[in-house]
Design a protein around this motif. Structure first.
Motif, PDB file in Angstrom:
ATOM      1  N   TYR A   1      -9.845   5.185  -5.210  1.00 20.08           N
ATOM      2  CA  TYR A   1      -9.337   6.466  -5.727  1.00 20.08           C
ATOM      3  C   TYR A   1      -9.818   7.631  -4.866  1.00 20.08           C
ATOM      4  N   TYR A   2     -11.106   7.544  -4.430  1.00 26.22           N
ATOM      5  CA  TYR A   2     -11.607   8.619  -3.558  1.00 26.22           C
ATOM      6  C   TYR A   2     -10.893   8.584  -2.214  1.00 26.22           C
ATOM      7  N   LYS A   3     -10.742   7.380  -1.664  1.00 29.82           N
ATOM      8  CA  LYS A   3     -10.111   7.253  -0.335  1.00 29.82           C
ATOM      9  C   LYS A   3      -8.686   7.812  -0.344  1.00 29.82           C
ATOM     10  N   PHE A   4      -7.929   7.527  -1.413  1.00 32.41           N
ATOM     11  CA  PHE A   4      -6.521   7.948  -1.435  1.00 32.41           C
ATOM     12  C   PHE A   4      -6.287   9.169  -2.327  1.00 32.41           C
ATOM     13  N   ASN A   5      -7.364   9.815  -2.719  1.00 31.12           N
ATOM     14  CA  ASN A   5      -7.283  11.024  -3.536  1.00 31.12           C
ATOM     15  C   ASN A   5      -6.373  10.828  -4.766  1.00 31.12           C
ATOM     16  N   VAL A   6      -6.663   9.776  -5.513  1.00 32.02           N
ATOM     17  CA  VAL A   6      -5.826   9.430  -6.679  1.00 32.02           C
ATOM     18  C   VAL A   6      -6.197  10.301  -7.867  1.00 32.02           C
ATOM     19  N   LYS A   7      -5.173  10.924  -8.483  1.00 31.70           N
ATOM     20  CA  LYS A   7      -5.440  11.771  -9.655  1.00 31.70           C
ATOM     21  C   LYS A   7      -4.751  11.250 -10.910  1.00 31.70           C
ATOM     22  N   LYS A   8      -3.816  10.307 -10.726  1.00 32.51           N
ATOM     23  CA  LYS A   8      -3.104   9.779 -11.895  1.00 32.51           C
ATOM     24  C   LYS A   8      -2.971   8.259 -11.797  1.00 32.51           C
ATOM     25  N   VAL A   9      -3.290   7.605 -12.916  1.00 36.26           N
ATOM     26  CA  VAL A   9      -3.219   6.140 -12.966  1.00 36.26           C
ATOM     27  C   VAL A   9      -2.366   5.747 -14.174  1.00 36.26           C
TER      28      VAL A   9
ATOM     29  N   PRO B   1     -14.141  11.538 -11.940  1.00 42.11           N
ATOM     30  CA  PRO B   1     -13.752  12.888 -12.361  1.00 42.11           C
ATOM     31  C   PRO B   1     -12.364  13.264 -11.816  1.00 42.11           C
ATOM     32  N   ASN B   2     -11.690  14.135 -12.518  1.00 41.55           N
ATOM     33  CA  ASN B   2     -10.356  14.610 -12.110  1.00 41.55           C
ATOM     34  C   ASN B   2      -9.318  13.506 -11.935  1.00 41.55           C
ATOM     35  N   CYS B   3      -9.423  12.504 -12.741  1.00 39.80           N
ATOM     36  CA  CYS B   3      -8.429  11.423 -12.667  1.00 39.80           C
ATOM     37  C   CYS B   3      -7.910  11.182 -14.084  1.00 39.80           C
ATOM     38  N   LYS B   4      -6.588  11.104 -14.225  1.00 39.83           N
ATOM     39  CA  LYS B   4      -6.018  10.945 -15.571  1.00 39.83           C
ATOM     40  C   LYS B   4      -5.424   9.555 -15.754  1.00 39.83           C
ATOM     41  N   LEU B   5      -5.562   9.090 -16.977  1.00 43.68           N
ATOM     42  CA  LEU B   5      -5.057   7.757 -17.310  1.00 43.68           C
ATOM     43  C   LEU B   5      -3.865   7.869 -18.258  1.00 43.68           C
TER      44      LEU B   5
ATOM     45  N   ASN C   1      11.657   6.141  -5.966  1.00 40.82           N
ATOM     46  CA  ASN C   1      12.888   6.943  -5.846  1.00 40.82           C
ATOM     47  C   ASN C   1      12.574   8.425  -5.809  1.00 40.82           C
ATOM     48  N   ARG C   2      11.521   8.817  -6.530  1.00 37.16           N
ATOM     49  CA  ARG C   2      11.166  10.243  -6.563  1.00 37.16           C
ATOM     50  C   ARG C   2      10.269  10.651  -5.396  1.00 37.16           C
ATOM     51  N   GLY C   3       9.995   9.728  -4.487  1.00 37.60           N
ATOM     52  CA  GLY C   3       9.255  10.063  -3.266  1.00 37.60           C
ATOM     53  C   GLY C   3       7.740  10.013  -3.387  1.00 37.60           C
ATOM     54  N   TYR C   4       7.238   9.435  -4.466  1.00 38.55           N
ATOM     55  CA  TYR C   4       5.784   9.308  -4.595  1.00 38.55           C
ATOM     56  C   TYR C   4       5.294   8.089  -3.829  1.00 38.55           C
ATOM     57  N   ASN C   5       4.033   8.174  -3.380  1.00 42.49           N
ATOM     58  CA  ASN C   5       3.359   7.036  -2.757  1.00 42.49           C
ATOM     59  C   ASN C   5       2.807   6.167  -3.855  1.00 42.49           C
ATOM     60  N   VAL C   6       3.242   4.920  -3.953  1.00 39.17           N
ATOM     61  CA  VAL C   6       2.746   4.072  -5.035  1.00 39.17           C
ATOM     62  C   VAL C   6       1.640   3.151  -4.524  1.00 39.17           C
ATOM     63  N   ILE C   7       0.522   3.153  -5.255  1.00 44.78           N
ATOM     64  CA  ILE C   7      -0.557   2.197  -4.982  1.00 44.78           C
ATOM     65  C   ILE C   7      -0.559   1.230  -6.163  1.00 44.78           C
ATOM     66  N   TYR C   8      -0.469  -0.063  -5.883  1.00 36.86           N
ATOM     67  CA  TYR C   8      -0.503  -1.031  -6.996  1.00 36.86           C
ATOM     68  C   TYR C   8      -1.849  -1.755  -7.001  1.00 36.86           C
ATOM     69  N   ILE C   9      -2.477  -1.830  -8.174  1.00 42.09           N
ATOM     70  CA  ILE C   9      -3.715  -2.598  -8.306  1.00 42.09           C
ATOM     71  C   ILE C   9      -3.514  -3.662  -9.390  1.00 42.09           C
ATOM     72  N   GLY C  10      -3.623  -4.924  -8.978  1.00 43.02           N
ATOM     73  CA  GLY C  10      -3.460  -6.025  -9.932  1.00 43.02           C
ATOM     74  C   GLY C  10      -4.512  -7.087  -9.675  1.00 43.02           C
ATOM     75  N   SER C  11      -4.206  -8.296 -10.100  1.00 46.88           N
ATOM     76  CA  SER C  11      -5.166  -9.392  -9.942  1.00 46.88           C
ATOM     77  C   SER C  11      -4.634 -10.413  -8.948  1.00 46.88           C
TER      78      SER C  11
ATOM     79  N   ILE D   1       0.140   7.782  -6.564  1.00 46.36           N
ATOM     80  CA  ILE D   1       0.030   7.433  -7.985  1.00 46.36           C
ATOM     81  C   ILE D   1      -0.296   5.941  -8.066  1.00 46.36           C
ATOM     82  N   VAL D   2      -1.292   5.615  -8.889  1.00 50.18           N
ATOM     83  CA  VAL D   2      -1.632   4.202  -9.064  1.00 50.18           C
ATOM     84  C   VAL D   2      -0.868   3.618 -10.246  1.00 50.18           C
ATOM     85  N   VAL D   3      -0.286   2.437 -10.033  1.00 48.88           N
ATOM     86  CA  VAL D   3       0.270   1.649 -11.142  1.00 48.88           C
ATOM     87  C   VAL D   3      -0.575   0.380 -11.206  1.00 48.88           C
ATOM     88  N   THR D   4      -1.074   0.060 -12.395  1.00 50.76           N
ATOM     89  CA  THR D   4      -1.919  -1.121 -12.518  1.00 50.76           C
ATOM     90  C   THR D   4      -1.528  -1.974 -13.717  1.00 50.76           C
TER      91      THR D   4
END
Ligand SMILES: CC(=O)N[C@H]1[C@@H](OP(=O)(O)OP(=O)(O)OC[C@H]2O[C@@H](n3ccc(=O)[nH]c3=O)[C@H](O)[C@@H]2O)O[C@H](CO)[C@@H](O)[C@@H]1O
Length: 342
Positions: A91-99, A118-122, A29-39, A6-9
């Motif tokens: 997003y393609y590399k890490f198969n990101v579907k939710k941001v 495509p197939n990515c939700k914001l 805490n819920r076991g998701y892999n977090v990807i952070y994108i910032g500046s 899941i991406v957090v930006t």
């Protein structure tokens, strides 16, 4: 086994970053892999660079667009476009579907990429009473928009870290007053504090003062000159400790600080940042003021008398009522909606 990526930006300033932090904590805490994108500009890097709750971090060289002149705007937009392509690749590399975006200029590229792939939700969290420019443009494409100030938002409570609720206490008398200038510090609040400090000191009231990194030395020297032993600092990672110790606060009305104080039942006298986009800090605090839950004054007509009247208020009553102004499980509720959204 780790769940989806899941991406957090978003970020730029402490207010946005604090909200991003709350989401990252709960996702982790819920076991998701977090990807952070910032500046790489602003405070994002300092906040998250060493953070081991995040599995992948990207600090892109992006800057704000809104306050730039014509040519500067064009360059910033071209830059955002190229960084958007970079995010799509991520997003393609890490198969990101939710941001999940918390807004601010540092969220721009990752947010646009989520709309284009495509197939990515914001999902957007807007912190303020008046929507920021980026969210205004992108919220039409979001699967869900969350905001404490929007009637349409499914969850209206602000995602304040749990610890502010855990350490909440009803104030019954004022022994300590804190001055908070938002994540950058505020010269106007610093000067006001120095004006009222001698009287507070003579009343035996302790002073806590977050002066901001840039004005810290000057403010500290002024207290020394006044011979007042105040707890002065530029910025602290342990903000909760200061909030908890205070019985009353004088503060900017950035959304995160404002709701943290509500969560902790700390009565406050807000002096909004007058140059905030669409005057949003004033409107953030106005919502509380209309319920009789805070004091609010414009920086342009700050009045010492009003302040001393405020500290003589029925503090127990305000502090008790603040308890009902916000519920503690917003982060969890928002993520339940995001993670179960098909
Ligand atoms: C100048 C400007 O554009 N400010 C915006 C920015 O403010 P800013 O980042 O100042 O706003 P907030 O008050 O929302 O957040 C400050 C955060 O920093 C933390 N903190 C503060 C002091 C300290 O010593 N340590 C610490 O950790 C607080 O806990 C709080 O969570 O983002 C907010 C959220 O979008 C907006 O409402 C503000 O208008």
């Amino acid at each position: 086994m780790k769940k989806d990526n899941i991406v957090v930006t978003g970020g730029g300033t402490g207010g946005h970053l604090k909200v991003a932090d709350s989401f990252i904590e709960e996702l982790n805490n819920r076991g998701y892999n977090v990807i952070y994108i910032g500046s790489s500009n602003g405070q994002d890097k300092a906040w998250f660079e060493e953070d081991n709750r995040i599995s992948q971090k990207f600090f892109l060289d992006t800057k704000g667009v809104v306050n730039k002149k014509f040519l500067g705007k064009i360059f910033s937009l071209l830059n955002i476009f190229s960084k958007t392509l970079q995010c799509i690749k991520i997003y393609y590399k890490f198969n990101v579907k939710k941001v999940i975006s918390v807004g601010g200029y540092s969220a721009a590229a990752a947010t646009f990429a989520s709309i284009l792939k495509p197939n990515c939700k914001l999902y957007i969290h807007e912190q303020n009473s008046k929507m920021g420019k980026l969210n205004e443009v992108t919220s039409k494409f979001a699967s869900k928009l969350f905001s404490s100030f929007s009637e349409e938002s499914m969850i209206k409570d602000y995602p304040v870290s749990k610890e502010f609720f855990d350490k909440a206490r009803v104030r019954t008398e004022i022994k300590t007053v804190a001055f908070f200038g938002g994540s950058q510090g505020a010269i106007a609040i610093n000067d006001f504090a120095l004006k009222v400090a001698p009287k507070l000191n003579s009343l035996g009231i302790k002073i806590i003062h977050q002066a901001g990194k840039n004005d810290y030395e000057r403010v500290k020297a002024q207290y020394d000159k006044l011979n007042i032993n105040a707890d002065v600092f530029g910025f602290t990672k342990d903000f909760l400790l200061k909030v908890q110790e205070a019985d009353f606060a004088v503060s900017r009305a950035g959304a995160s600080t404002l709701w943290e104080m509500c969560a902790n039942c700390l009565p406050s006298f807000f002096i909004p940042y007058p140059y905030a986009a669409k005057d949003h800090q004033f409107y953030n605090a106005k919502v509380l003021k209309e319920k009789g839950l805070c004091f609010l004054q414009r920086e342009s007509n700050l009045d010492e008398e009003e302040f001393f009247k405020a500290i003589n208020c029925d503090i127990k009553n305000i502090s008790t009522n603040l308890k009902n102004s916000i519920k503690p499980d917003a982060v969890s509720k928002i993520l339940d909606i995001v993670l179960h959204d098909k």
